[in-house]
Design a protein around this motif. Structure first.
Motif, PDB file in Angstrom:
ATOM      1  N   PRO A   4      45.851   5.595  13.931  1.00  0.00           N
ATOM      2  CA  PRO A   4      45.500   4.342  13.244  1.00  0.00           C
ATOM      3  C   PRO A   4      46.663   3.846  12.385  1.00  0.00           C
ATOM      4  O   PRO A   4      47.308   4.625  11.664  1.00  0.00           O
ATOM      5  N   ASP A   5      46.934   2.536  12.457  1.00  0.00           N
ATOM      6  CA  ASP A   5      48.033   1.947  11.704  1.00  0.00           C
ATOM      7  C   ASP A   5      47.538   1.016  10.605  1.00  0.00           C
ATOM      8  O   ASP A   5      48.325   0.282  10.013  1.00  0.00           O
ATOM      9  N   ARG A   6      46.230   1.030  10.333  1.00  0.00           N
ATOM     10  CA  ARG A   6      45.683   0.175   9.280  1.00  0.00           C
ATOM     11  C   ARG A   6      44.508   0.882   8.620  1.00  0.00           C
ATOM     12  O   ARG A   6      43.951   1.846   9.146  1.00  0.00           O
ATOM     13  N   ASP A   7      44.130   0.353   7.468  1.00  0.00           N
ATOM     14  CA  ASP A   7      43.001   0.920   6.733  1.00  0.00           C
ATOM     15  C   ASP A   7      41.696   0.667   7.486  1.00  0.00           C
ATOM     16  O   ASP A   7      41.495  -0.398   8.065  1.00  0.00           O
ATOM     17  N   LEU A 216      49.981  11.120   8.115  1.00  0.00           N
ATOM     18  CA  LEU A 216      49.529  11.398   6.748  1.00  0.00           C
ATOM     19  C   LEU A 216      49.010  10.100   6.152  1.00  0.00           C
ATOM     20  O   LEU A 216      49.685   9.070   6.219  1.00  0.00           O
ATOM     21  N   TYR A 217      47.805  10.152   5.552  1.00  0.00           N
ATOM     22  CA  TYR A 217      47.173   8.944   5.034  1.00  0.00           C
ATOM     23  C   TYR A 217      46.682   9.186   3.613  1.00  0.00           C
ATOM     24  O   TYR A 217      46.201  10.281   3.269  1.00  0.00           O
ATOM     25  N   ASP A 222      35.730   7.218   1.500  1.00  0.00           N
ATOM     26  CA  ASP A 222      35.138   6.585   2.672  1.00  0.00           C
ATOM     27  C   ASP A 222      36.080   5.645   3.411  1.00  0.00           C
ATOM     28  O   ASP A 222      35.662   4.937   4.320  1.00  0.00           O
ATOM     29  N   ARG A 223      37.354   5.610   3.006  1.00  0.00           N
ATOM     30  CA  ARG A 223      38.345   4.772   3.675  1.00  0.00           C
ATOM     31  C   ARG A 223      39.571   5.612   4.003  1.00  0.00           C
ATOM     32  O   ARG A 223      39.992   6.472   3.214  1.00  0.00           O
ATOM     33  N   LEU A 224      40.152   5.340   5.199  1.00  0.00           N
ATOM     34  CA  LEU A 224      41.318   6.102   5.624  1.00  0.00           C
ATOM     35  C   LEU A 224      42.539   5.812   4.779  1.00  0.00           C
ATOM     36  O   LEU A 224      43.318   6.720   4.469  1.00  0.00           O
ATOM     37  N   GLY A 225      42.736   4.551   4.393  1.00  0.00           N
ATOM     38  CA  GLY A 225      43.891   4.181   3.583  1.00  0.00           C
ATOM     39  C   GLY A 225      45.111   3.864   4.424  1.00  0.00           C
ATOM     40  O   GLY A 225      45.038   3.625   5.630  1.00  0.00           O
ATOM     41  N   LYS A 226      46.257   3.879   3.784  1.00  0.00           N
ATOM     42  CA  LYS A 226      47.500   3.531   4.468  1.00  0.00           C
ATOM     43  C   LYS A 226      48.263   4.782   4.871  1.00  0.00           C
ATOM     44  O   LYS A 226      48.146   5.840   4.244  1.00  0.00           O
ATOM     45  N   GLN A 227      49.070   4.631   5.910  1.00  0.00           N
ATOM     46  CA  GLN A 227      49.841   5.758   6.414  1.00  0.00           C
ATOM     47  C   GLN A 227      51.067   5.983   5.557  1.00  0.00           C
ATOM     48  O   GLN A 227      51.772   5.050   5.180  1.00  0.00           O
ATOM     49  N   MET A 228      51.324   7.254   5.243  1.00  0.00           N
ATOM     50  CA  MET A 228      52.436   7.656   4.389  1.00  0.00           C
ATOM     51  C   MET A 228      53.406   8.523   5.195  1.00  0.00           C
ATOM     52  O   MET A 228      53.042   9.086   6.237  1.00  0.00           O
ATOM     53  N   PRO A 229      54.644   8.652   4.729  1.00  0.00           N
ATOM     54  CA  PRO A 229      55.590   9.560   5.405  1.00  0.00           C
ATOM     55  C   PRO A 229      55.089  11.002   5.356  1.00  0.00           C
ATOM     56  O   PRO A 229      54.512  11.437   4.354  1.00  0.00           O
ATOM     57  N   LEU A 230      55.312  11.728   6.413  1.00  0.00           N
ATOM     58  CA  LEU A 230      54.850  13.110   6.475  1.00  0.00           C
ATOM     59  C   LEU A 230      55.479  13.980   5.395  1.00  0.00           C
ATOM     60  O   LEU A 230      54.876  14.970   4.952  1.00  0.00           O
ATOM     61  N   ALA A 231      56.650  13.627   4.961  1.00  0.00           N
ATOM     62  CA  ALA A 231      57.348  14.422   3.947  1.00  0.00           C
ATOM     63  C   ALA A 231      56.753  14.263   2.560  1.00  0.00           C
ATOM     64  O   ALA A 231      57.139  14.996   1.635  1.00  0.00           O
ATOM     65  N   ASP A 232      55.788  13.338   2.366  1.00  0.00           N
ATOM     66  CA  ASP A 232      55.220  13.097   1.040  1.00  0.00           C
ATOM     67  C   ASP A 232      54.207  14.141   0.618  1.00  0.00           C
ATOM     68  O   ASP A 232      53.756  14.126  -0.533  1.00  0.00           O
ATOM     69  N   HIS A 233      53.835  15.026   1.521  1.00  0.00           N
ATOM     70  CA  HIS A 233      52.877  16.074   1.155  1.00  0.00           C
ATOM     71  C   HIS A 233      53.373  17.414   1.702  1.00  0.00           C
ATOM     72  O   HIS A 233      53.853  17.485   2.844  1.00  0.00           O
ATOM     73  N   PRO A 234      53.272  18.491   0.913  1.00  0.00           N
ATOM     74  CA  PRO A 234      53.809  19.786   1.372  1.00  0.00           C
ATOM     75  C   PRO A 234      53.112  20.347   2.597  1.00  0.00           C
ATOM     76  O   PRO A 234      53.706  21.143   3.332  1.00  0.00           O
ATOM     77  N   GLU A 235      51.860  19.953   2.865  1.00  0.00           N
ATOM     78  CA  GLU A 235      51.136  20.471   4.025  1.00  0.00           C
ATOM     79  C   GLU A 235      51.642  19.870   5.340  1.00  0.00           C
ATOM     80  O   GLU A 235      51.447  20.453   6.407  1.00  0.00           O
ATOM     81  N   THR A 236      52.260  18.696   5.273  1.00  0.00           N
ATOM     82  CA  THR A 236      52.690  18.011   6.500  1.00  0.00           C
ATOM     83  C   THR A 236      54.201  17.844   6.603  1.00  0.00           C
ATOM     84  O   THR A 236      54.688  17.335   7.622  1.00  0.00           O
ATOM     85  N   ASN A 246      57.945   7.559  17.187  1.00  0.00           N
ATOM     86  CA  ASN A 246      56.554   7.189  17.439  1.00  0.00           C
ATOM     87  C   ASN A 246      55.554   8.114  16.752  1.00  0.00           C
ATOM     88  O   ASN A 246      54.348   7.998  16.962  1.00  0.00           O
ATOM     89  N   GLY A 247      56.075   9.039  15.953  1.00  0.00           N
ATOM     90  CA  GLY A 247      55.190   9.922  15.195  1.00  0.00           C
ATOM     91  C   GLY A 247      54.675  11.113  15.948  1.00  0.00           C
ATOM     92  O   GLY A 247      53.680  11.725  15.519  1.00  0.00           O
ATOM     93  N   GLY A 248      55.295  11.497  17.078  1.00  0.00           N
ATOM     94  CA  GLY A 248      54.808  12.629  17.854  1.00  0.00           C
ATOM     95  C   GLY A 248      55.923  13.412  18.486  1.00  0.00           C
ATOM     96  O   GLY A 248      57.115  13.148  18.271  1.00  0.00           O
ATOM     97  N   PHE A 249      55.551  14.422  19.285  1.00  0.00           N
ATOM     98  CA  PHE A 249      56.531  15.229  20.009  1.00  0.00           C
ATOM     99  C   PHE A 249      55.893  15.727  21.298  1.00  0.00           C
ATOM    100  O   PHE A 249      54.670  15.633  21.510  1.00  0.00           O
ATOM    101  N   ASP A 250      56.731  16.275  22.177  1.00  0.00           N
ATOM    102  CA  ASP A 250      56.294  16.746  23.479  1.00  0.00           C
ATOM    103  C   ASP A 250      55.450  18.013  23.310  1.00  0.00           C
ATOM    104  O   ASP A 250      55.794  18.918  22.549  1.00  0.00           O
TER     105      ASP A 250
END
Length: 524
Positions: A4-7, A216-217, A222-236, A246-250
């Motif tokens: 998802p690219d939007r809230d 990472l969102y 009850d709302r997904l919110g906006k997408q954030m960079p993966l580096a903004d949280h230690p879990e991701t 494109n946000g993925g890998f093989d």
């Protein structure tokens, strides 16, 4: 389809019905009285509501919402005013059903076979080192409770030198099916939640054919919110350097997904047309609710049946002004009373002993009847849960199959839903092992061999083989296969050669008869 690219609403509205069922089944599986009370709406204290928990004495039309639900379930009745604590008792039969279902499937490990000795040896090593059989047992238990489970294959080169397999529950997934088969799935988990600011960090992981995407969102409960960079949280942040633009890998598995969905049982009786499986609890929730009510009633009888002595005020010793009074039950001498007893009264007539009857037999019989009906509705025999027929005699494997016929019928149906996943597992595990860890193995779909489910009586089996041997109606190879039905051709051949050597049999193997006869004819 990308992440998802939007809230938007989360979870998505189209799976709210499934999530409601997962919440209900999860409460029964967890065996937590607080969760059951929350699911069925028993919050707060209301006077006079739920006098009849099964709803025969329903509230008037002026009541609505959770109060109407409270009149339908025992766990929906609130704690009456004036009662200090909830006296409801929960019997964790739902957890027993899920655990027994998993034991029937995987207490004895199935055998997975692939072509090639090298690949088979590597697969066996992965299955044991990665704890795959434990993951299968876990997935079977979760599937029994929630109606299905997901198995996901992945890798972590820093911690392991082999692929790993993890189990995910269906209430954390948004599946997409095509002709009954999983075509894509999006998993999510809550990483952090701030109650004061109502901010929720979520990690979304989407699996498509040949691709894995991570997102990472930052949103609200009850709302997904906006997408954030993966580096903004230690879990991701570990995925930040692995994903492309494109946000993925093989996934290194072009033939399908790294995820397989295993339905517990189909069809789903509440949601027509879905490819999701149904829980073993579906249709017996009200019976499990009634079982809890029965045992709660028994405990109420026990509390009310405690012997109590009612004494007049003159038997009490004052503890001082404002501190009340007390009665010493062990005191032997009391001062005489300056009054005449009532005509015909006995010496102890001023003491009243109260003790109600405890209806143990009635409650136990009702509990057994409800338990049998719950197990029957879930698809199992009572004998699978340790309920005996009272004879105390030993039984053979054939008798066990007969008495537990319903349980083994359910097991047989479930193995059919497990076969595609067990055939997929060797293919994806060896593919990852080859592509990521550089092992020289070939990946192919495996063959599944299920054990019988009940171990035969060794003594009875030995007598059977001996009788056939005396009648000269069984060859050596047939004897070995009868005693060890799970062995393959190679193991049977090796055991046959060892027995020939130990018994000193000089009879040539029929398979090598030509090798023995041809040289002798040539010499003549």
């Amino acid at each position: 389809m990308p992440l998802p690219d939007r809230d938007q609403d989360w979870p998505p509205p189209h799976i709210k019905r499934e999530m409601r069922l997962y919440e209900e089944w999860g409460a029964w599986y967890a065996g937590d009285p607080d969760r059951l009370a929350d699911v069925y709406g028993s919050t707060g204290m209301v006077h006079g509501i739920g006098l009849d928990p099964k709803g025969w004495d329903r509230p008037s039309k002026g009541f609505s919402g959770w109060i109407q639900r409270a009149a339908r379930y025992f766990w929906g009745t609130p704690v009456p005013l004036g009662q200090v604590r909830s006296t409801k008792l929960h019997i964790p039969i739902a957890g027993d059903i899920a655990a027994t279902s998993a034991d029937l499937l995987f207490s004895e490990q199935p055998t997975l076979k692939v072509p090639g000795k090298t690949s088979q040896k590597r697969l066996d090593k992965i299955m044991h080192e990665a704890g795959i059989y434990g993951a299968l047992l876990e997935a079977a238990e979760i599937g029994s409770a929630y109606g299905g489970s997901y198995l996901r294959v992945g890798w972590d080169t820093e911690m392991y030198d082999h692929p790993v397999m993890s189990v995910l529950p269906p209430d954390a997934a948004i599946p997409e099916f095509r002709y009954g088969k999983l075509a894509a799935v999006t998993f999510w988990r809550v990483l952090a939640e701030d109650d004061s600011s109502r901010q929720v960090w979520r990690h979304l992981e989407r699996h498509e054919r040949g691709r894995v995407l991570h997102g990472l969102y930052l949103g609200t409960p009850d709302r997904l919110g906006k997408q954030m960079p993966l580096a903004d949280h230690p879990e991701t942040e570990i995925y930040a350097d692995q994903v492309d633009e494109n946000g993925g890998f093989d996934s290194y598995y072009p033939r399908g997904l790294l995820v397989s969905y295993v339905p517990n049982m189909r069809p789903h009786r509440l949601i027509r047309g879905t490819s999701l499986g149904r829980s073993d609890y579906q249709g017996v929730e009200h019976l499990m609710d009634a079982l809890d009510e029965t045992w709660t009633s028994l405990m109420r009888d026990i509390r009310l049946g405690k012997g109590r002595v009612i004494v007049p005020d003159l038997f009490l010793d004052s503890l001082g002004r404002g501190s009340g009074a007390a009665w010493d039950a062990d005191r032997e001498i009391y001062s005489g009373l300056g009054m005449l007893p009532p005509p015909g009264a006995q010496a102890n007539s001023m003491l009243t002993i109260t003790q109600f009857a405890i209806r143990v037999a009635e409650h136990v019989d009702a509990g057994k009847a409800l338990t049998a009906q719950i197990l029957r509705g879930a698809g199992y025999s009572a004998q699978s849960f340790g309920e005996s027929d009272g004879s105390g005699q030993a039984v053979t494997a054939t008798e066990v199959h007969s008495r537990e016929k319903k349980s083994f019928s359910s097991r047989g149906r479930k193995t059919g839903y497990w076969n595609p996943t067990l055939q997929w597992a060797p293919d994806v595990l060896l593919s990852i092992d080859h592509a990521v860890f550089g092992r020289k193995v070939s990946a192919e779909r495996g063959e599944v061999h299920w054990p019988d489910g009940v171990q035969p009586d060794p003594e009875a089996l030995g007598r059977t083989v001996e009788l056939f041997n005396r009648a000269q109606a069984m060859s050596l190879e047939t004897k070995i296969r009868t005693v060890h039905p799970e062995w393959d051709d190679h193991q049977v051949h090796e055991e046959k050669e060892r027995l020939r050597d130990e018994l000193g049999l000089n009879v040539p193997d029929p398979d090598r008869l030509d090798d023995v006869l041809v040289p002798s004819l040539g010499e003549e």
